[in-house]
Design a protein around this motif. Sequence first.
Motif, PDB file in Angstrom:
ATOM      1  N   THR A 227      -7.125   6.810 -10.206  1.00 44.42           N
ATOM      2  CA  THR A 227      -6.129   5.733  -8.618  1.00 44.42           C
ATOM      3  C   THR A 227      -7.929   5.212  -7.512  1.00 44.42           C
ATOM      4  N   GLY A 228      -7.388   6.702  -6.537  1.00 44.47           N
ATOM      5  CA  GLY A 228      -7.911   6.914  -5.645  1.00 44.47           C
ATOM      6  C   GLY A 228      -9.260   5.529  -5.248  1.00 44.47           C
ATOM      7  N   ILE A 229     -10.569   6.251  -6.546  1.00 47.13           N
ATOM      8  CA  ILE A 229     -11.199   5.389  -6.620  1.00 47.13           C
ATOM      9  C   ILE A 229     -11.372   3.461  -7.429  1.00 47.13           C
ATOM     10  N   VAL A 230     -10.065   4.034  -7.632  1.00 46.25           N
ATOM     11  CA  VAL A 230     -10.012   2.613  -8.170  1.00 46.25           C
ATOM     12  C   VAL A 230      -9.598   0.890  -7.251  1.00 46.25           C
ATOM     13  N   LEU A 231      -8.536   1.872  -6.170  1.00 45.01           N
ATOM     14  CA  LEU A 231      -8.367   2.601  -5.065  1.00 45.01           C
ATOM     15  C   LEU A 231      -9.807   1.098  -4.032  1.00 45.01           C
ATOM     16  N   ILE A 232     -10.241   2.577  -4.042  1.00 45.72           N
ATOM     17  CA  ILE A 232     -11.897   1.947  -3.498  1.00 45.72           C
ATOM     18  C   ILE A 232     -12.876   0.963  -3.633  1.00 45.72           C
ATOM     19  N   ILE A 233     -12.456   0.995  -4.548  1.00 45.28           N
ATOM     20  CA  ILE A 233     -13.348  -0.480  -4.985  1.00 45.28           C
ATOM     21  C   ILE A 233     -12.282  -1.699  -5.536  1.00 45.28           C
TER      22      ILE A 233
ATOM     23  N   ARG B 101      -7.939  -9.880   2.999  1.00 48.25           N
ATOM     24  CA  ARG B 101      -8.762  -9.061   4.142  1.00 48.25           C
ATOM     25  C   ARG B 101      -7.945  -7.421   4.390  1.00 48.25           C
ATOM     26  N   LEU B 102      -6.250  -8.241   4.621  1.00 46.95           N
ATOM     27  CA  LEU B 102      -6.231  -6.975   4.798  1.00 46.95           C
ATOM     28  C   LEU B 102      -5.393  -5.568   4.289  1.00 46.95           C
ATOM     29  N   ALA B 103      -5.474  -6.179   2.650  1.00 52.34           N
ATOM     30  CA  ALA B 103      -5.074  -5.258   1.469  1.00 52.34           C
ATOM     31  C   ALA B 103      -6.360  -4.569   1.080  1.00 52.34           C
ATOM     32  N   GLY B 104      -7.333  -5.467   1.706  1.00 50.65           N
ATOM     33  CA  GLY B 104      -8.910  -4.368   0.635  1.00 50.65           C
ATOM     34  C   GLY B 104      -8.575  -3.592   2.040  1.00 50.65           C
ATOM     35  N   HIS B 105      -8.274  -3.489   3.234  1.00 51.58           N
ATOM     36  CA  HIS B 105      -8.585  -2.189   4.032  1.00 51.58           C
ATOM     37  C   HIS B 105      -7.960  -1.142   3.977  1.00 51.58           C
ATOM     38  N   MET B 106      -6.530  -1.576   3.457  1.00 50.86           N
ATOM     39  CA  MET B 106      -5.118  -0.300   3.218  1.00 50.86           C
ATOM     40  C   MET B 106      -5.334   0.324   1.944  1.00 50.86           C
ATOM     41  N   MET B 107      -5.918  -1.078   0.931  1.00 52.20           N
ATOM     42  CA  MET B 107      -6.288  -0.427  -0.462  1.00 52.20           C
ATOM     43  C   MET B 107      -7.117   0.874  -0.083  1.00 52.20           C
ATOM     44  N   VAL B 108      -8.823   0.061   0.316  1.00 50.94           N
ATOM     45  CA  VAL B 108      -9.466   1.697   0.949  1.00 50.94           C
ATOM     46  C   VAL B 108      -8.916   3.138   1.723  1.00 50.94           C
TER      47      VAL B 108
ATOM     48  N   GLY C  83      -5.818   3.888   1.514  1.00 48.37           N
ATOM     49  CA  GLY C  83      -4.907   4.189   0.212  1.00 48.37           C
ATOM     50  C   GLY C  83      -5.865   5.254  -0.630  1.00 48.37           C
ATOM     51  N   GLY C  84      -7.330   4.494  -1.564  1.00 48.80           N
ATOM     52  CA  GLY C  84      -7.874   5.456  -2.612  1.00 48.80           C
ATOM     53  C   GLY C  84      -8.455   6.302  -1.263  1.00 48.80           C
ATOM     54  N   LEU C  85      -9.126   6.749  -0.222  1.00 48.51           N
ATOM     55  CA  LEU C  85      -9.374   8.306   0.303  1.00 48.51           C
ATOM     56  C   LEU C  85      -8.356   8.916   0.216  1.00 48.51           C
ATOM     57  N   LEU C  86      -7.161   8.614   0.789  1.00 53.66           N
ATOM     58  CA  LEU C  86      -6.736   9.478   1.109  1.00 53.66           C
ATOM     59  C   LEU C  86      -5.427   9.968  -0.420  1.00 53.66           C
TER      60      LEU C  86
ATOM     61  N   ILE D 159       3.296   7.143  -5.533  1.00 54.69           N
ATOM     62  CA  ILE D 159       3.591   5.891  -4.941  1.00 54.69           C
ATOM     63  C   ILE D 159       4.203   5.403  -3.178  1.00 54.69           C
ATOM     64  N   PHE D 160       4.299   6.299  -2.415  1.00 50.38           N
ATOM     65  CA  PHE D 160       3.534   6.263  -1.033  1.00 50.38           C
ATOM     66  C   PHE D 160       3.066   5.154  -0.134  1.00 50.38           C
ATOM     67  N   ILE D 161       1.723   5.855  -1.231  1.00 48.96           N
ATOM     68  CA  ILE D 161       0.997   4.460  -1.001  1.00 48.96           C
ATOM     69  C   ILE D 161       0.574   3.704  -1.342  1.00 48.96           C
ATOM     70  N   VAL D 162       1.324   2.835  -2.535  1.00 44.28           N
ATOM     71  CA  VAL D 162       0.898   2.033  -3.703  1.00 44.28           C
ATOM     72  C   VAL D 162       2.356   0.331  -2.988  1.00 44.28           C
ATOM     73  N   VAL D 163       3.807   1.639  -2.334  1.00 41.73           N
ATOM     74  CA  VAL D 163       4.502   0.596  -1.735  1.00 41.73           C
ATOM     75  C   VAL D 163       4.518   0.353  -0.122  1.00 41.73           C
ATOM     76  N   LEU D 164       3.287   1.231   0.592  1.00 40.49           N
ATOM     77  CA  LEU D 164       2.379   1.120   1.900  1.00 40.49           C
ATOM     78  C   LEU D 164       1.606  -0.504   1.610  1.00 40.49           C
ATOM     79  N   ILE D 165       0.857  -0.338   0.312  1.00 41.60           N
ATOM     80  CA  ILE D 165       0.045  -1.301   0.260  1.00 41.60           C
ATOM     81  C   ILE D 165       0.466  -2.382  -0.180  1.00 41.60           C
ATOM     82  N   VAL D 166       1.792  -3.053  -0.940  1.00 45.95           N
ATOM     83  CA  VAL D 166       2.651  -3.588  -1.643  1.00 45.95           C
ATOM     84  C   VAL D 166       3.304  -4.644   0.116  1.00 45.95           C
TER      85      VAL D 166
END
Length: 219
Positions: free
Chosen positions: A121-127, A160-167, A169-172, A192-199
């Motif tokens: 999930t982290g790798i997918v979020l970063i990409i 752009r904001l969502a992209g930064h947050m995904m990267v 979140g993926g690193l975390l 779940i916590f990270i996904v909620v924040l990203i949404v």
Amino acid sequence: MKNKKTIIITSVLCMLPEILSVILYKRLPEQIPVHWNSAGEINGYLPKAMAAFGMPFVFLLLNFLASIRLLYDPRWRGQSRALRVIGIWMVPLISLVMIPATLLMSLGVKFPIMSFSFYLTGIVLIITGNYLPKSRRNYVMGVRLPWTLDNPDNWNKTNRLAGHMMVAGGLLLLVSGYLHLTAAFHGVSVLIFIVVLIVVIPTIYSFALYKKEQDTGKL
């Protein structure tokens, strides 16, 4: 024709675990663990027939729905090419990895399911986070809200904001998986916590941009 060929290939890949299911079926326990909580403890089972032969059909259905949406989006030219490829092949990949892992774990094979889930999930979020800001307005990928679809500037800023947050979140998630820190805030899953924040955060940000534009237009 090309779209149909892609759907056929990905569908076949989703069903390949059926071969392993046939080979292992007599050795499988009557109940197969298929779900784990944030601590990595089993909290969900399926009868072995459903797990062995039903799960590939679930992934087949998911693959069909995802492929139809991606390949037949009227605004497909707005999709990031990299994210389009990821979206098309993600479900078959998960089917090829997770179903065999689930069956083998039921036979006692050790597999770090939680860490693997966090890494994947982290790798997918970063990409995704890297390519998301490059997507123009479309109906499948990106932060698709009434305000982003209506206004290209809102779309660009929000994604752009969502992209930064995904990267981030993926690193975390990568760090959490490595340190085996799967739960946070009284047992709530880190994932779940990270996904909620990203949404939630990009949604609020997008609406705020929309309201600002509306208020400015009234002056």
